[in-house]
Scaffold this motif. Structure first.
Motif, PDB file in Angstrom:
ATOM      1  N   VAL A  51      -3.193   0.322  -3.371  1.00 42.76           N
ATOM      2  CA  VAL A  51      -2.847  -0.962  -2.763  1.00 42.76           C
ATOM      3  C   VAL A  51      -2.742  -2.004  -3.865  1.00 42.76           C
ATOM      4  O   VAL A  51      -3.524  -2.004  -4.820  1.00 42.76           O
ATOM      5  CB  VAL A  51      -3.869  -1.377  -1.667  1.00 42.76           C
ATOM      6  N   LEU A  52      -1.714  -2.851  -3.748  1.00 45.47           N
ATOM      7  CA  LEU A  52      -1.482  -3.954  -4.682  1.00 45.47           C
ATOM      8  C   LEU A  52      -1.458  -5.249  -3.886  1.00 45.47           C
ATOM      9  O   LEU A  52      -0.778  -5.327  -2.855  1.00 45.47           O
ATOM     10  CB  LEU A  52      -0.127  -3.805  -5.373  1.00 45.47           C
ATOM     11  N   PRO A  53      -2.163  -6.281  -4.352  1.00 44.00           N
ATOM     12  CA  PRO A  53      -2.080  -7.565  -3.652  1.00 44.00           C
ATOM     13  C   PRO A  53      -0.706  -8.202  -3.846  1.00 44.00           C
ATOM     14  O   PRO A  53      -0.016  -7.918  -4.838  1.00 44.00           O
ATOM     15  CB  PRO A  53      -3.171  -8.407  -4.308  1.00 44.00           C
ATOM     16  N   GLY A  54      -0.299  -9.022  -2.919  1.00 45.89           N
ATOM     17  CA  GLY A  54       0.949  -9.752  -3.052  1.00 45.89           C
ATOM     18  C   GLY A  54       0.937 -10.606  -4.310  1.00 45.89           C
ATOM     19  O   GLY A  54      -0.098 -11.154  -4.690  1.00 45.89           O
ATOM     20  N   GLY A  55       2.069 -10.688  -5.000  1.00 48.44           N
ATOM     21  CA  GLY A  55       2.200 -11.502  -6.197  1.00 48.44           C
ATOM     22  C   GLY A  55       1.732 -10.836  -7.475  1.00 48.44           C
ATOM     23  O   GLY A  55       1.876 -11.406  -8.549  1.00 48.44           O
ATOM     24  N   ALA A  93       0.871  -1.177   0.000  1.00 46.75           N
ATOM     25  CA  ALA A  93       0.000   0.000   0.000  1.00 46.75           C
ATOM     26  C   ALA A  93       0.903   1.221   0.000  1.00 46.75           C
ATOM     27  O   ALA A  93       2.001   1.192   0.573  1.00 46.75           O
ATOM     28  CB  ALA A  93      -0.896   0.006   1.236  1.00 46.75           C
ATOM     29  N   GLY A  94       0.475   2.284  -0.659  1.00 49.81           N
ATOM     30  CA  GLY A  94       1.337   3.449  -0.736  1.00 49.81           C
ATOM     31  C   GLY A  94       0.569   4.748  -0.813  1.00 49.81           C
ATOM     32  O   GLY A  94      -0.650   4.776  -1.022  1.00 49.81           O
ATOM     33  N   PHE A 138       4.622  -2.407   3.338  1.00 45.41           N
ATOM     34  CA  PHE A 138       4.622  -3.798   2.901  1.00 45.41           C
ATOM     35  C   PHE A 138       4.210  -4.705   4.051  1.00 45.41           C
ATOM     36  O   PHE A 138       4.655  -4.530   5.185  1.00 45.41           O
ATOM     37  CB  PHE A 138       6.017  -4.219   2.424  1.00 45.41           C
ATOM     38  N   SER A 139       3.352  -5.687   3.726  1.00 45.71           N
ATOM     39  CA  SER A 139       2.949  -6.686   4.708  1.00 45.71           C
ATOM     40  C   SER A 139       2.907  -8.037   4.008  1.00 45.71           C
ATOM     41  O   SER A 139       2.272  -8.168   2.956  1.00 45.71           O
ATOM     42  CB  SER A 139       1.568  -6.345   5.279  1.00 45.71           C
TER      43      SER A 139
END
Length: 117
Positions: free
Chosen positions: A83-87, A52-53, A106-107
């Protein structure tokens, strides 16, 4: 409580014209500051971390999605968040006239990113 001072947040040039600084990190998230110079880009990449940024200054274009599939292009303005999902494969470029500056979260924590090598 952990504190990272401005002096300790030593930026690294991850790719030409893209400066990243690892900031504070906890058990479940980490912070990173970025500065992307005009005309520079972060090539397509992905990571397992949700990202997320917030864009503090400037303008950025995100291109999200697989190379040979439907890709989405989003232009972010100063004050926008994302926000971008992981992967999720993504690339970012700065077509503006000024540096783009912002903060990413980042999480799980991204405490050892490959750009530090």
């Amino acid at each position: 409580m952990e504190r990272i001072t401005a002096d300790e947040a030593d930026p690294s040039e991850a790719v030409e014209g893209v400066h990243l600084s690892a900031l504070a990190a906890g058990e479940r998230m980490s912070l990173q500051e970025f500065r992307i110079e005009p005309g520079k880009e972060v090539p397509t990449h992905s990571h397992p971390h949700e990202q997320a940024g917030y864009l503090v200054r400037g303008e950025l274009t995100f291109v999200v999605g697989e190379e040979n599939a439907k890709r989405e292009e989003l232009v972010l303005q100063e004050g926008d968040s994302y926000v971008l999902p992981g992967g999720e494969p993504h690339e970012v470029y700065n077509d503006g006239d000024e540096p783009a500056v912002g903060i990413d979260v980042f999480s799980p924590p991204r405490t050892d990113p490959d750009w530090k090598d």
